[in-house]
Design a protein around this motif. Structure first.
Motif: not given
Ligand code: FAD
Length: 443
Positions: A129-136, A386-395
């Protein structure tokens, strides 16, 4: 008027209705407060004069969405298959093809493998997650292929087609979470055997109406909740028209961005919960329907299903009703394009889109007898789709707070679902999940 309850549910979409029914079955005293004058939320069905069913919001259900099929059966409703008879087509490199670029097919496998490692219950504990949630998604795709068109096309199909967003505004992790929750790209993007397999006769709106009827008179329409105040161990839920409902538990079943922008909590929510709600952003999808006298594309051996790497329209599908002569093409525009398009005058917008339809389907597409849409961005009780999604780093920052209750306030809605997040199925499961938690607490 009765105003004292064990649980007040806010929102009569599929999440709120499912929660209400589950709690009613356990004998818990509940009411549902709904802002609109109808149930169903993001499910809304319109009937044209000729008796044609147009689902303006959500419409499809597919395999593994078991609770939705069970509800259809429970209320003695029926489904019909998506009407696809010929070849699917793809438009890229300025030409038409019968399949996606080979390189793209390989990249779906890579993405599915990454998605398998996502921890849906505790996303913050997913291994990468630390890499994947920081990169678009956009930036990551450009590390995977040198072919810019393939990267852009894949970004449109995944971030656009699934999250109604641009690949530059979602993190790779958000994309993987959604894919994992929806059982992989093949199921998510597919018709037969996939998430777009079936439609409900009468529309999901009719199913929501049946659920509302079954729930009964404690579903109160035109109740726009504005303030939720905690005093001692009780909550007071106040509506715009001055009603106040006293309750031990509140079950929130509405989009996070609507909660964040329209409802005041006294005292304020804990910081992390508040920030979590601020960081779940709504997508933007424009869903259009062009109705023709007949499905002329079928005569050319085409299914009507297109995916396009360029242009306003990203995808289109034969959305004709079963056993009717008319042909319906439903098509979608996503992300910033959807917002920009909605800024244009209606006639100009129609001209642009029909020009694209003609490019895809030929000159027969030039004169639809009906041409309609609904702007979900402008619906104040939805705020986008359709739904909400987190901004990057949100998770990374807020993943652990998605479903965590705040005292007696519980959080449902499709955005909180671990399975089929973003879909009707996720909404139903989320409502039932929180109902079960409340019943346990009440024992
Ligand atoms: C164009 C479009 C296409 C889609 N396609 C599909 C599809 O094919 N298949 C699929 O499974 N899903 C699809 N979806 C997503 C699906 O519709 C949603 O996942 C699902 O309906 C969400 O249900 P929910 O109960 O979580 O939220 P909602 O349906 O948004 O329900 C929330 C309810 O809360 C109410 N509310 C809001 N604010 C307040 C307030 N202040 N006070 C009281 N009530 C309030 C709203 O009016 C609404 O009724 C689509 C959605 C859209 C818009």
């Amino acid at each position: 008027m009765n105003t004292k309850y064990d649980v007040v549910i806010v929102g009569a979409g599929f999440a709120g209705l499912s929660a209400g029914l589950a709690l009613k079955e356990k004998g818990v005293k509940t009411c549902i407060l709904e802002a609109r004058d109808r149930a169903g939320g993001r499910a809304e069905t319109k009937w044209l004069d000729e008796g044609i069913q147009i689902d303006l919001g959500g419409q499809w259900i597919g395999p593994t969405q078991d609770r939705m099929y069970e509800l259809v059966e429970k209320y003695k409703m029926k489904t019909f298959s998506t009407q696809l008879f010929g070849k699917e087509q793809y438009y890229y490199y300025n030409d038409l093809y019968d399949q996606a670029p080979d390189e793209m097919m390989g990249m779906f496998d890579v993405i599915d493998d990454l998605a398998k490692k996502v921890n849906l219950e505790e996303p913050q504990n997913s291994p990468d997650i630390n890499y994947q949630d920081r990169i678009t998604l956009d930036a990551w795709l450009s590390t995977q292929t040198k072919d810019e068109e393939v990267a852009e096309f894949l970004g449109r199909i995944l971030a656009g087609g699934l999250l109604a967003s641009d690949a530059g505004e979602v993190s790779l992790f958000q994309m993987l979470y959604y894919i994992a929750s929806g059982q992989g790209t093949e199921i998510l993007l597919g018709s037969e055997g996939g998430a777009q397999q079936d439609r409900i006769v009468g529309g999901p709106q009719a199913l929501a109406n049946k659920m509302a009827e079954d729930y009964g008179t404690e579903l109160k329409f035109n109740q726009v909740v504005r303030t939720i105040t905690k005093m001692d161990q009780l909550y007071f839920v106040e509506t715009e028209n001055g009603n106040c409902y006293e309750t031990k538990f509140v079950l929130m079943a509405l989009p996070p961005s609507v909660i964040n922008s329209k409802i005041t909590f006294v005292p304020e929510l804990p910081t992390m919960k508040k920030k979590m709600l601020q960081n779940v952003l709504p997508g933007s999808a424009s869903k259009y329907h062009a109705v023709y006298d007949k499905p002329f594309w079928r005569e050319k051996g085409l299914s009507g299903q297109f995916n396009l790497s360029q242009g306003w329209i990203m995808e289109s599908i034969d959305n004709s009703n079963e056993n009717r002569e008319e042909g319906i093409i439903t098509f979608f525009i996503y992300g910033i394009d959807s917002i920009k398009l909605n800024e244009l005058p209606e006639e100009k917008r129609k001209q642009l889109l029909i020009k694209e339809l003609v490019r895809i389907y030929g000159k027969e597409a030039s004169e639809p007898k009906h041409f309609l849409t609904q702007d979900w961005n402008e619906e104040p009780f939805t705020n986008g789709c359709f739904t909400g999604r987190f901004a990057p780093c949100g998770f990374i920052k807020y993943g652990e707070f998605i479903r965590k209750e705040t005292g007696g306030i519980h959080w449902a809605g499709t955005e909180t679902a671990t399975v089929w997040n973003g879909y009707f199925e996720g909404a139903v499961r989320s409502g039932e999940r929180e109902a079960e938690k409340i019943v346990k607490k009440m024992k």
